[in-house]
Scaffold this active site. Structure first.
Site, mmCIF file in Angstrom:
data_model
loop_
_atom_site.group_PDB
_atom_site.id
_atom_site.type_symbol
_atom_site.label_atom_id
_atom_site.label_comp_id
_atom_site.label_asym_id
_atom_site.label_seq_id
_atom_site.Cartn_x
_atom_site.Cartn_y
_atom_site.Cartn_z
ATOM 1 N N LYS A 148 84.665 94.046 -27.621
ATOM 2 C CA LYS A 148 84.380 95.277 -27.161
ATOM 3 C C LYS A 148 83.163 95.547 -26.453
ATOM 4 O O LYS A 148 82.966 96.354 -25.780
ATOM 5 C CB LYS A 148 84.702 96.090 -28.668
ATOM 6 C CG LYS A 148 85.944 96.344 -28.928
ATOM 7 C CD LYS A 148 86.318 97.486 -30.084
ATOM 8 C CE LYS A 148 85.221 97.320 -31.135
ATOM 9 N NZ LYS A 148 85.355 98.416 -32.381
ATOM 10 N N ARG A 168 90.025 105.346 -38.208
ATOM 11 C CA ARG A 168 90.008 104.252 -39.000
ATOM 12 C C ARG A 168 91.412 104.241 -39.780
ATOM 13 O O ARG A 168 91.668 103.179 -40.172
ATOM 14 C CB ARG A 168 88.852 103.908 -39.586
ATOM 15 C CG ARG A 168 87.746 103.400 -38.959
ATOM 16 C CD ARG A 168 86.573 102.928 -39.564
ATOM 17 N NE ARG A 168 85.332 102.478 -38.988
ATOM 18 C CZ ARG A 168 85.167 101.283 -38.492
ATOM 19 N NH1 ARG A 168 85.930 100.383 -38.775
ATOM 20 N NH2 ARG A 168 83.895 101.166 -37.910
ATOM 21 N N ARG A 171 78.874 81.145 -33.805
ATOM 22 C CA ARG A 171 77.502 81.560 -33.271
ATOM 23 C C ARG A 171 76.443 81.207 -34.185
ATOM 24 O O ARG A 171 76.318 81.257 -35.286
ATOM 25 C CB ARG A 171 77.658 83.134 -33.572
ATOM 26 C CG ARG A 171 78.687 83.694 -32.405
ATOM 27 C CD ARG A 171 78.743 85.224 -32.267
ATOM 28 N NE ARG A 171 78.904 85.814 -33.586
ATOM 29 C CZ ARG A 171 79.469 87.102 -33.774
ATOM 30 N NH1 ARG A 171 79.548 87.874 -32.483
ATOM 31 N NH2 ARG A 171 79.631 87.638 -34.849
ATOM 32 N N ARG A 203 74.524 84.311 -39.256
ATOM 33 C CA ARG A 203 74.676 85.323 -40.129
ATOM 34 C C ARG A 203 75.633 84.962 -41.267
ATOM 35 O O ARG A 203 76.461 84.300 -41.190
ATOM 36 C CB ARG A 203 75.196 86.643 -39.240
ATOM 37 C CG ARG A 203 74.190 86.809 -38.146
ATOM 38 C CD ARG A 203 74.635 88.335 -37.525
ATOM 39 N NE ARG A 203 76.043 88.609 -37.521
ATOM 40 C CZ ARG A 203 76.744 89.735 -36.871
ATOM 41 N NH1 ARG A 203 75.660 90.523 -36.299
ATOM 42 N NH2 ARG A 203 77.953 89.825 -36.904
ATOM 43 N N ARG A 248 86.964 90.164 -43.431
ATOM 44 C CA ARG A 248 86.530 91.125 -42.263
ATOM 45 C C ARG A 248 88.135 91.357 -41.783
ATOM 46 O O ARG A 248 88.327 92.663 -41.381
ATOM 47 C CB ARG A 248 85.514 90.870 -41.497
ATOM 48 C CG ARG A 248 84.249 90.706 -42.137
ATOM 49 C CD ARG A 248 83.205 89.979 -41.072
ATOM 50 N NE ARG A 248 83.070 90.760 -39.905
ATOM 51 C CZ ARG A 248 82.433 90.458 -38.769
ATOM 52 N NH1 ARG A 248 81.823 89.266 -38.980
ATOM 53 N NH2 ARG A 248 81.966 91.255 -37.922
#
Length: 536
Positions: A174, A249, A288, A331, A342
């Site tokens: 996004k 949401r 990442r 992270r 998530r």
């Protein structure tokens, strides 16, 4: 016209007195039409067995949703409305509201002389029907919102703004796609977090309310969030439209948004869903690594640091920042376990909202290249179904420049670059840049070249694929020195076909061999300075 929806009082009692609501979220249930999971078949509804599906908290009934209160409300309605209907009797049309939604809509459409699209069975198509949630959004009971009144309202008023919603799980891209829509359509991207912070900072009425709630440790209610959106979309930069990111949401939020837009005769134009398999998201996110002080980002597969040996598993010892040599870190929510949670929350929340917007939903495969995704999204937004007058971006100019040694490519190419505003790409320069940047393909090429081997076509074509996705190639590019064989040309065609493109023009600089010999064989140079001379 005056349209009177006529429903027997007994039916109204069943509809209204069966409603139960979750106080904090506003989620609505019905003992018959949409019962919570906690209500077992045959049970009488009560505070003990009417629980919110998501939180397990007790539901409640509004004070005016009881039989006694409804009786008084209906008496007041009939007493007030009968004289008004008598006043307008010449233009009153009575519609039987105690029927399926399709039948009601068909009668309303007939009254207003609106054509109704019908399916094979002769019944109105679902996307042309008033949604069962219309009552709910406008204050009554119901189901799924205002989606179906699109046909009715579009026949009564035109919508000038493009109102878009962008959905996508973590890692779907996004952050890459939204700025392209912003620049392509000239409309802003609005996130609820940014709008909340701006409203609090500006000290608006709803901003003050939100500030008080957050300072007390509470969650900002849907009503406040929608109020902030309502204020924000009145600003000048939203005159052509806007993109909502992160809202709604939940279905109740979607219904509240519809009600807000309905007040100005508008609706959401299109919903873009960036669809990526969970396995691809895991590869993207869990690879990442970040440099803490600078924020520089690396990826074990797509952009590894120089410190990571080929084939080695990533760890703090071998994941080092290229510039400082300092250790990189991951992270906490970039692990496989955290990502699984998530994604679970995302799918649980988003599934119902995507169903709600099903008639205007446009899924986009976001697992392909960024340029391919961007092209597909802009293509959808510039389709006839989107109320937007901005012309679609022109296709890229993909040029290939051929010429023998001495033909003058070094003179012609810069002129093309300056005239067309597109870069000249040579395979040598692209390979060296990939090696210098330490990309996965660059590292593979470097290993081969160090061993004196030729770089295979597949690797060269991969380097080309990566390079032409960069921003300076948005208008097009000139390939110089590639392809050199039919096999390479076929691979280039396949690469361009992934984004619906093809080579636009092939320019051949044609010079007789005798002229080339005269040009090249007459050259003499000063070794130290590089100054060039020619005998003729």
């Amino acid at each position: 016209k005056v349209i009177q929806l006529d429903v027997p009082d007994a039916v109204l009692e069943e509809r209204i007195c069966g409603r139960w609501i979750h106080k904090d979220s506003g989620r609505s249930y019905h003992v018959k039409f949409a019962p919570p999971k906690s209500l077992k078949e045959g049970e009488t509804p009560s505070a003990e067995n009417m629980k919110d599906d998501e939180t397990g908290e007790a539901l409640y009934q509004r004070a005016d949703d009881t039989s006694e209160a409804l009786k008084a409300r209906l008496e007041g309605y009939h007493k007030q409305t009968v004289p008004i209907l008598a006043h307008y009797k010449a233009v009153v049309d009575v519609v039987n509201g105690d029927r399926p939604q399709g039948a009601i809509w068909e009668q309303v459409a007939g009254v207003l002389d609106i054509a109704v699209a019908k399916g094979p069975s002769g019944t109105p198509k679902p996307d042309m029907l008033p949604g069962e949630g219309l009552e709910k959004v406008l204050g009554g009971g119901g189901g799924s919102g205002l989606r179906g009144v699109r046909a009715l309202r579009n026949s009564l008023a035109s919508q000038a703004r493009s109102i878009l919603i962008l959905f996508g799980p973590p890692g779907a891209g996004k952050g890459t796609i939204a700025p392209k829509i912003v620049s392509g359509l000239g409309i802003p991207q609005l996130s609820t977090g940014d709008m909340l912070r701006a409203a609090v900072k500006a000290g608006t009425e709803v901003g003050k309310q939100a500030d008080e709630v957050m300072k007390s440790g509470g969650l900002v209610s849907d009503e406040i969030v929608v109020g902030i959106i309502k204020d924000r979309i009145k600003e000048e930069d939203c005159a052509k439209g806007f993109i909502l990111d992160g809202f709604p949401r939940t279905v109740p939020q979607a219904e509240m948004l519809d009600k807000c837009l309905f007040e100005t005769g508008e609706m959401v134009s299109k919903v873009i869903q960036l669809d990526v398999p969970d396995a691809v998201l895991e590869e993207r996110i869990c690879g990442r690594w970040i440099h803490k002080d600078s924020g520089r980002s690396y990826h074990v597969k797509f952009a590894p640091p120089k410190s990571l040996p080929a084939g080695a598993g990533p760890c703090e010892a071998n994941m080092r920042d290229d510039a400082t040599g300092e250790a990189l870190y991951q992270r906490a929510d970039d692990t496989a376990e955290a990502l699984c949670r998530r994604l679970g929350r995302y799918h649980e929340q988003t599934g119902a909202v995507l169903d709600y917007y099903s008639t205007i939903l446009e899924p986009v495969d976001a697992s392909s290249t960024p340029r391919s995704v961007r092209s597909r999204v802009l293509e959808l937004l510039h389709s006839p179904h989107t109320e937007n007058d901005t012309p679609p971006p022109p296709p890229r100019q993909v040029l290939v420049l051929f010429g023998p040694p001495g033909a003058g490519k070094g003179t012609v190419a810069p002129v093309l670059v300056e005239s067309l505003g597109i870069p000249q790409l040579s395979t040598g320069d692209m390979l060296r840049a990939a090696v210098g940047a330490g990309t996965e393909l660059g590292r593979q090429a470097e290993d081969l070249m160090k061993n004196g081997q030729l770089v295979p076509d597949e690797l060269v074509c991969g380097v080309v694929r990566d390079r032409i996705q960069e921003a300076d190639c948005d208008k097009g590019f000139i390939l110089d020195g590639f392809p050199r064989s039919v096999a390479q040309a076929e691979m280039l065609d396949a690469t361009l076909a992934e984004t619906g493109e093809k080579v636009s023009k092939v320019i051949q600089l044609d010079v007789p061999d005798a002229v080339l010999e005269e040009r090249i064989c007459g050259r003499w140079m000063h070794k130290a300075a590089g100054r060039s001379y020619h005998v003729k």
